[in-house]
Every structure is written in structure tokens, then in C-alpha cells.
Design a protein around this motif. Structure first.
Motif, mmCIF file in Angstrom:
data_model
loop_
_atom_site.group_PDB
_atom_site.id
_atom_site.type_symbol
_atom_site.label_atom_id
_atom_site.label_comp_id
_atom_site.label_asym_id
_atom_site.label_seq_id
_atom_site.Cartn_x
_atom_site.Cartn_y
_atom_site.Cartn_z
ATOM 1 N N GLN A 133 -2.653 -30.409 14.658
ATOM 2 C CA GLN A 133 -2.155 -31.403 13.694
ATOM 3 C C GLN A 133 -1.706 -32.675 14.415
ATOM 4 O OE1 GLN A 133 -2.014 -31.412 10.343
ATOM 5 N NE2 GLN A 133 -2.935 -29.393 10.122
ATOM 6 N N LEU A 134 -0.995 -32.522 15.510
ATOM 7 C CA LEU A 134 -0.493 -33.691 16.245
ATOM 8 C C LEU A 134 -1.647 -34.506 16.826
ATOM 9 C CD1 LEU A 134 2.594 -32.087 18.014
ATOM 10 C CD2 LEU A 134 2.617 -33.664 16.066
ATOM 11 N N ARG A 135 -2.657 -33.823 17.329
ATOM 12 C CA ARG A 135 -3.823 -34.542 17.856
ATOM 13 C C ARG A 135 -4.478 -35.388 16.776
ATOM 14 N NH1 ARG A 135 -5.573 -29.323 19.631
ATOM 15 N NH2 ARG A 135 -4.401 -28.894 21.533
ATOM 16 N N ALA A 136 -4.533 -34.861 15.569
ATOM 17 C CA ALA A 136 -5.196 -35.571 14.465
ATOM 18 C C ALA A 136 -4.523 -36.911 14.178
ATOM 19 C CB ALA A 136 -5.195 -34.707 13.201
ATOM 20 N N SER A 146 3.122 -45.937 16.638
ATOM 21 C CA SER A 146 3.029 -44.954 15.563
ATOM 22 C C SER A 146 3.842 -43.724 15.933
ATOM 23 C CB SER A 146 1.570 -44.584 15.319
ATOM 24 O OG SER A 146 0.992 -44.062 16.500
ATOM 25 N N VAL A 147 4.452 -43.111 14.901
ATOM 26 C CA VAL A 147 5.382 -42.003 15.108
ATOM 27 C C VAL A 147 5.037 -40.862 14.152
ATOM 28 C CG1 VAL A 147 7.822 -41.304 15.045
ATOM 29 C CG2 VAL A 147 7.216 -43.650 15.725
ATOM 30 N N VAL A 148 5.047 -39.637 14.654
ATOM 31 C CA VAL A 148 5.030 -38.440 13.810
ATOM 32 C C VAL A 148 6.406 -37.806 13.932
ATOM 33 C CG1 VAL A 148 4.114 -36.105 13.514
ATOM 34 C CG2 VAL A 148 2.560 -37.988 13.966
ATOM 35 N N VAL A 149 6.991 -37.416 12.801
ATOM 36 C CA VAL A 149 8.304 -36.788 12.792
ATOM 37 C C VAL A 149 8.142 -35.331 12.365
ATOM 38 C CG1 VAL A 149 10.649 -36.868 11.871
ATOM 39 C CG2 VAL A 149 9.357 -38.999 12.162
ATOM 40 N N LEU A 150 8.805 -34.425 13.086
ATOM 41 C CA LEU A 150 8.780 -33.004 12.758
ATOM 42 C C LEU A 150 10.174 -32.552 12.338
ATOM 43 C CD1 LEU A 150 6.593 -31.636 15.705
ATOM 44 C CD2 LEU A 150 5.855 -32.277 13.399
ATOM 45 N N ILE A 151 10.238 -31.814 11.216
ATOM 46 C CA ILE A 151 11.522 -31.395 10.646
ATOM 47 C C ILE A 151 11.485 -29.909 10.290
ATOM 48 C CG2 ILE A 151 11.960 -33.703 9.691
ATOM 49 C CD1 ILE A 151 11.196 -32.521 6.913
ATOM 50 N N SER A 152 12.675 -29.381 9.968
ATOM 51 C CA SER A 152 12.789 -28.021 9.429
ATOM 52 C C SER A 152 13.577 -27.985 8.124
ATOM 53 C CB SER A 152 13.497 -27.092 10.430
ATOM 54 O OG SER A 152 12.699 -26.806 11.534
ATOM 55 N N GLY A 153 14.381 -29.019 7.864
ATOM 56 C CA GLY A 153 15.313 -28.942 6.744
ATOM 57 C C GLY A 153 15.266 -30.125 5.804
ATOM 58 N N SER A 154 16.460 -30.648 5.496
ATOM 59 C CA SER A 154 16.586 -31.689 4.464
ATOM 60 C C SER A 154 16.129 -33.064 4.932
ATOM 61 C CB SER A 154 18.034 -31.771 3.976
ATOM 62 O OG SER A 154 18.873 -32.180 5.043
ATOM 63 N N GLY A 155 16.084 -33.281 6.236
ATOM 64 C CA GLY A 155 15.538 -34.524 6.758
ATOM 65 C C GLY A 155 16.428 -35.736 6.583
ATOM 66 N N SER A 156 17.750 -35.577 6.760
ATOM 67 C CA SER A 156 18.637 -36.734 6.603
ATOM 68 C C SER A 156 18.408 -37.759 7.723
ATOM 69 C CB SER A 156 20.107 -36.303 6.535
ATOM 70 O OG SER A 156 20.462 -35.558 7.682
ATOM 71 N N GLU A 205 0.371 -19.136 19.073
ATOM 72 C CA GLU A 205 -0.615 -19.433 18.019
ATOM 73 C C GLU A 205 -0.105 -20.548 17.109
ATOM 74 O OE1 GLU A 205 -2.083 -16.151 15.743
ATOM 75 O OE2 GLU A 205 -2.656 -15.017 17.536
ATOM 76 N N TRP A 206 1.181 -20.485 16.784
ATOM 77 C CA TRP A 206 1.785 -21.551 15.972
ATOM 78 C C TRP A 206 1.654 -22.885 16.709
ATOM 79 C CZ3 TRP A 206 6.437 -24.261 17.219
ATOM 80 C CH2 TRP A 206 6.856 -25.143 16.224
ATOM 81 N N GLY A 207 1.931 -22.854 18.006
ATOM 82 C CA GLY A 207 1.842 -24.064 18.810
ATOM 83 C C GLY A 207 0.441 -24.643 18.850
ATOM 84 N N GLU A 208 -0.564 -23.772 18.885
ATOM 85 C CA GLU A 208 -1.949 -24.252 18.891
ATOM 86 C C GLU A 208 -2.266 -25.023 17.613
ATOM 87 O OE1 GLU A 208 -4.478 -20.868 19.595
ATOM 88 O OE2 GLU A 208 -3.490 -20.430 21.511
ATOM 89 N N VAL A 238 2.531 -27.188 24.060
ATOM 90 C CA VAL A 238 2.688 -28.401 23.247
ATOM 91 C C VAL A 238 3.452 -29.460 24.043
ATOM 92 C CG1 VAL A 238 3.680 -29.362 21.128
ATOM 93 C CG2 VAL A 238 2.552 -27.117 21.079
ATOM 94 N N VAL A 239 4.531 -29.048 24.698
ATOM 95 C CA VAL A 239 5.320 -29.990 25.508
ATOM 96 C C VAL A 239 4.466 -30.541 26.653
ATOM 97 C CG1 VAL A 239 7.353 -30.259 26.982
ATOM 98 C CG2 VAL A 239 7.495 -28.882 24.889
ATOM 99 N N ASP A 240 3.701 -29.661 27.287
ATOM 100 C CA ASP A 240 2.871 -30.098 28.413
ATOM 101 C C ASP A 240 1.802 -31.096 27.962
ATOM 102 O OD1 ASP A 240 4.366 -28.453 30.037
ATOM 103 O OD2 ASP A 240 2.842 -26.878 30.182
#
Length: 195
Positions: free
Chosen positions: A74-77, A3-13, A66-69, A96-98
Motif C-alpha cells: 500500500q505504501l509503495r502505491a 507528499s505524506v501518507v498518515v497511518l492511524i489506529s484510532g480516532s485520529g485527533s 505478512e501484515w507488513g508485506e 517496512v522500516v528498512d
């Protein structure tokens, strides 16, 4: 099947290309959720493919930590096997990386370690390089310094602009990403000891 979660900021090409690949019955990974750090056009791909999405707007928090928390919550869910940064234009906090590393991979439009950072294509042109490339790396706490999983050279043409060069890099980036996720899923790539 991973299973994969993808994180984006833009158009997502790159995201769209990965979603098309994971739609194939023989592809060994599936995207379970798509997240963004802002309102992103690429979240539309989530509804196109019937995949849940979430956003954790960076500007809604008083600090990167705080954003990272909230992002980590969300990622844990989703409890995904792999997290793909696909055009996420923000450094993840160390916490988050750790917590999730080395299960986080990222694409970059340069042949790392050449031209790290947010302006890899622009920096390649400014340097007068005759070639640049695309890379897929394991995310660490540096700026594009993690172990390299895959990369390929792309020539810089004499009349290239930042836009034209980036358009030639994108298909290479997509192909490398799709192949890297497949190889992680099949066990050909071990993220703890990448080749």
C-alpha cells in the motif's frame, strides 16, 4: 511540496490537526492517503477532507511479517515523501522500516527516552514524575528509540489522571507534529541527520 501518507489506529485527533494545517495554501506538504491497521474512526477524516484511505487489518494476517508485506504494498502505491505514524498502535515490521526509513516519523506522548512504549502517559504517572512531555521521532527498529526531531516538556499536576494528563499532552504533540512535517518539507530537518 512534499507528499505524506498518515497511518492511524484510532480516532485520529493528531491526523485531523495535520489535515487542517495542510489545507492552508502556504503549508509545504499535503496528505495523499490515510491508512489504518483496523477499522478506525479516524478514517472518517479522510472523507471529510476528500483524501483516499485504505486499511490493512492486522487481524486478517497470520503474522506481523505478512501484515507488513501488505502494508508495504500500500505504501509503495502512494510513493509518498514522508510517512507519519499518528497514533498507530502497532510496531512496524523491520522489513517496512528498512524499506521506507528514515522517511517514517512518529509522535509519542512522553519526553523520550523517558517512558517509551504503548503506555507512556500511564508510566509517567506511575513513576511519580513531576513532568513528562511529547516527542516526534524518526522511526527505527526499536520501541520509540529513533532520533528525536522535536520534543517539549509538559508538567504533571498533582491531581492528574491518565486521561487529564493525556489531554494536556495532545495539543503539544499536534503542534510538534505539524511543525516537524513543515520543517521536513522545507529542508530545515534532514531525517538522515536529525538535530
Amino acid at each position: 511540496m512534499i507528499s505524506v501518507v498518515v497511518l492511524i489506529s484510532g480516532s485520529g485527533s493528531n491526523l485531523r490537526a495535520l489535515l487542517e494545517a495542510t489545507s492552508a495554501v502556504d503549508y509545504p506538504a499535503h496528505v495523499v492517503a490515510i491508512g489504518a491497521d483496523r477499522e478506525a474512526d479516524g478514517l472518517g477524516h479522510a472523507s471529510d477532507f476528500g483524501i483516499p484511505s485504505f486499511d490493512v487489518p492486522y487481524t486478517s494476517f497470520s503474522s506481523r511479517e505478512e501484515w507488513g508485506e501488505e502494508l508495504a504494498e500500500q505504501l509503495r502505491a502512494w510513493n509518498a515523501d514522508l510517512i507519519v505514524l499518528s497514533g498507530l498502535m502497532r510496531l512496524l515490521p523491520e522489513s517496512v522500516v528498512d524499506e521506507f526509513g528514515p522517511r517514517i516519523i512518529n509522535t509519542h506522548p512522553a519526553y523520550l527516552p523517558e517512558f517509551p512504549g504503548a503506555h507512556g502517559v500511564r508510566d509517567a504517572l506511575a513513576s511519580g514524575a513531576s513532568e513528562t512531555g511529547a516527542s516526534v521521532i524518526v522511526v527505527d527498529n526499536g520501541v520509540d528509540t529513533g532520533p528525536i526531531l522535536a520534543q517539549e516538556r509538559v508538567p504533571v499536576l498533582p491531581d492528574d489522571t491518565e486521561a487529564s494528563l493525556h489531554e494536556r499532552i495532545k495539543p503539544v504533540e499536534r503542534r510538534l507534529l505539524i511543525d516537524a512535517v513543515r520543517r521536513v518539507a522545507t529542508g530545515e530537518l534532514d531525517l538522515t541527520t536529525p538535530a
